[in-house]
Write an enzyme that holds these catalytic residues in place. Structure first.
Site, mmCIF file in Angstrom:
data_model
loop_
_atom_site.group_PDB
_atom_site.id
_atom_site.type_symbol
_atom_site.label_atom_id
_atom_site.label_comp_id
_atom_site.label_asym_id
_atom_site.label_seq_id
_atom_site.Cartn_x
_atom_site.Cartn_y
_atom_site.Cartn_z
ATOM 1 C CE1 TYR A 1 -3.856 2.407 0.437
ATOM 2 C CE2 TYR A 1 -2.316 3.314 2.507
ATOM 3 C CZ TYR A 1 -3.666 3.381 1.560
ATOM 4 O OH TYR A 1 -4.337 4.542 1.609
ATOM 5 C CG ASP B 1 5.671 3.493 0.960
ATOM 6 O OD1 ASP B 1 5.963 4.039 1.793
ATOM 7 O OD2 ASP B 1 4.557 3.406 0.455
ATOM 8 C CE LYS C 1 2.087 5.505 8.595
ATOM 9 N NZ LYS C 1 0.645 5.476 8.843
#
Length: 432
Positions: free
Chosen positions: A148, A243, A271
Site C-alpha cells: 500500500y 516506500d 510517520k
C-alpha cells in the site's frame, strides 16, 4: 480477567458519526469492518497505553500506525510542540525547523541527498512517482500485490492495508487509463520482475516497493530480493523507490535501506518524522530531486508542508530515537513479545506464525511456517483473527483491527506490558 465491554460513550459516538462521516470514520480500517463490532473511541494516551472515552486503558500495539515509536505523549515531544504552537501554527512560508529537519534526514538516510517535506505518505509517494516519470521520460510503474502506497489513483491496484481488509483492492473511481499505467507483480518474486522488465523495461519509469511490507501484515523481504530489485533497475534504466513511510526510522535508524544495505534512487517517509503530527517526505539522489520545482520543472506544492509544529514534533522524536541503544532495546522488546505470543499459540495448538523486523511485527493465523507474499497472506484464518482480536480487546490489549496490518512496539512498552500481553494472548488462544 476480561474487561466489561459495555462501551456506552463509544457506541453513542459511532452512531452520531455515521450520520455525517462515511462509515462513521475518517480512515476505513478504523471502522472495525475487518473484525466486526464497533470501533473504540479514545480520549487520551499515555506511554504504551490508550485510554478510551469510557475510561478503560489498553496496551497499544498500533501506535497511530507507527509514529509513536517513543510512546504516546512523550514529554519532550509535547514540550516541543507546545513551544512551537505558541509561536504560530503555520506560516505558509519558510521556517528554521524545516531546514534542520532536511539536514537531519539527509545526514541519517544513506540514499538521501535532498528532501522535500509534504503532509502525508500518499503525497510523498505520488510525488516520487512524478519525479521518476520526469527523470526517465517513461510512464509505467511497477508495484507489488498487497503493498500500500497511499490512496492516489496509481496505487489502488491490488493494494494492501484497508483496501485488502475491505475486499476492494481495485477501487471504483480509478480510471482504467490510470490503472493501465501500473503493473502489479507478486511481492518477493524476483523472477516475475525480471520477466516483466525483459518484456517492457524500456517503458518502466520506476519500481516502488515497501522494503518490508506492512500493509498485508508484516512480511520481510526474502534473501536477495531487494538486491535483485536494485540490479534490475540498474540494468533497465528505471528508478528504484523505497516506500519507507512505515519502515523509515522504525525498523532501524537508517530505515530498511540502512538495515539491508540497499540504496534506492528515491525514498518516501512519514510517520516517525512527524512524531504523531501529519507529515511526509520524499527525497533521494540530487540529480533527481533537482527536478522538483522551483529548481526544476516537476511541480509539487503544499501550503502546510514543513509547517513549524509538525517539524518540531518530528525533530524531537528523531532526537529521542538517535540515542545510543534505542533500536537494540526496541528490537529486544519486540522479540520478547512475538516469542511469547508464539509460545502461547503453540501451547494451545493454534496454527500461528509471527514475523518481526526491528520494532515491527506480524501475527498470522496460518499453518504455514512462513508467509512471504500477498497470496499467502490472503489465506490466513480471518475468522480466528477476529475472535482473537476481540478476546485481546476484552483483556485490555489493542491490536490493529485487521488481519492484514502490522503491529508496532514502542520504547514505552515495558517488560510488564509485554508479559501482560502474552498472558492475554494465552487466555485468548484458549478460547479459539
Amino acid at each position: 480477567m476480561p474487561y466489561n465491554i459495555a462501551m456506552n460513550i463509544s457506541k453513542d459516538l459511532i452512531s452520531r458519526a455515521r450520520i455525517h462521516i462515511p462509515g462513521g470514520v475518517n480512515s476505513p480500517v478504523r471502522a472495525f469492518n475487518g473484525v466486526g463490532g464497533d470501533p473504540v473511541f479514545f480520549d487520551h494516551a499515555e506511554g504504551a497505553c490508550l485510554i478510551d472515552v469510557d475510561g478503560r486503558s489498553y496496551i497499544d500495539y498500533v501506535g497511530s500506525w507507527g509514529p509513536m515509536i517513543t510512546g504516546h505523549a512523550h514529554p519532550e515531544i509535547i514540550s516541543a510542540v507546545q513551544e512551537a504552537a505558541s509561536k504560530g501554527l503555520s506560516f505558509g512560508a519558510p521556517c528554521a525547523a524545516e531546514v534542520e529537519m532536511a539536514e537531519r534526514l539527509c545526514s541519517i538516510v544513506p540514499g538521501m541527498d535532498m528532501v522535500r517535506m509534504v503532509n502525508s505518505g500518499t503525497e510523498a509517494t505520488m510525488s516520487a512517482i512524478r519525479v521518476a516519470r520526469a527523470a526517465t521520460g517513461r510512464d509505467l510503474v511497477i508495484k507489488f500485490e498487497g503493498c500500500y502506497h497511499g490512496h492516489a489513483d496509481s496505487f489502488l491496484v491490488k493494494a494492501g492495508s484497508g483496501a485488502l481488509t475491505l475486499g476492494v483492492p481495485n477501487s471504483p473511481g480509478v480510471p482504467h487509463a490510470v490503472a493501465d499505467l501500473t503493473i502489479t507483480l507478486p511481492y518477493n518474486d524476483l523472477e516475475a520482475v525480471s520477466e516483466c522488465l525483459a518484456a517492457r523495461g524500456s517503458e518502466v519509469a520506476a519500481i516502488i516497493v515497501e522494503p518490508v511490507a506492512g500493509n498485508m501484515n508484516c512480511i520481510p523481504p526474502v534473501d536477495g530480493y531487494l538486491e535483485g530489485l536494485r540490479s534490475c533497475c540498474d540494468e533497465h534504466g528505471c528508478l528504484l523507490i523505497f516506500d519507507e513511510v512505515m519502515t523509515g526510522f522504525r525498523v532501524a535508524l537508517q530505515g530498511a535501506q540502512g538495515l539491508y544495505g540497499i540504496t534506492p534512487d528515491l525514498s518516501t517517509f512519514g510517520k516517525v518524522i512527524g512524531g504523531g503530527m501529519p507529515v511526509g517526505a520524499f527525497g533521494g539522489k540530487r540529480e533527481y530531486m533537482q527536478l522538483v520545482a522551483p529548481s526544476g520543472p516537476v511541480y509539487q506544492a503544499g501550503t502546510l508542508s514543513g509547517n513549524p509544529v509538525a517539524m518540531a514534533a518530528g525533530l524531537a522524536n528523531l532526537k529521542l530515537i538517535c540515542r545510543e541503544g534505542f533500536f537494540e532495546g526496541l528490537s529486544l522488546s519486540t522479540t520478547r513479545l512475538v516469542t511469547g505470543v508464539q509460545k502461547a499459540a503453540n501451547q494451545a495448538g493454534v496454527p500461528f506464525t509471527t514475523t518481526q523486523v526491528g520494532g515491527m511485527f506480524g501475527l498470522f493465523f496460518s499453518d504455514s511456517d512462513e508467509v512471504v507474499n500477498f497470496e499467502q497472506a490472503g489465506k490466513v484464518d480471518v475468522d480466528a483473527f477476529r475472535t482473537f482480536f476481540h478476546q485481546m480487546l476484552d483483556r485490555g490489549v489493542y491490536l490493529a483491527p485487521s488481519a492484514y496490518e502490522a503491529g508496532f512496539v514502542s520504547s514505552a512498552h515495558t517488560d510488564e506490558h509485554i508479559d501482560l500481553t502474552i498472558e492475554a494472548a494465552r487466555e485468548s488462544f484458549s478460547q479459539l
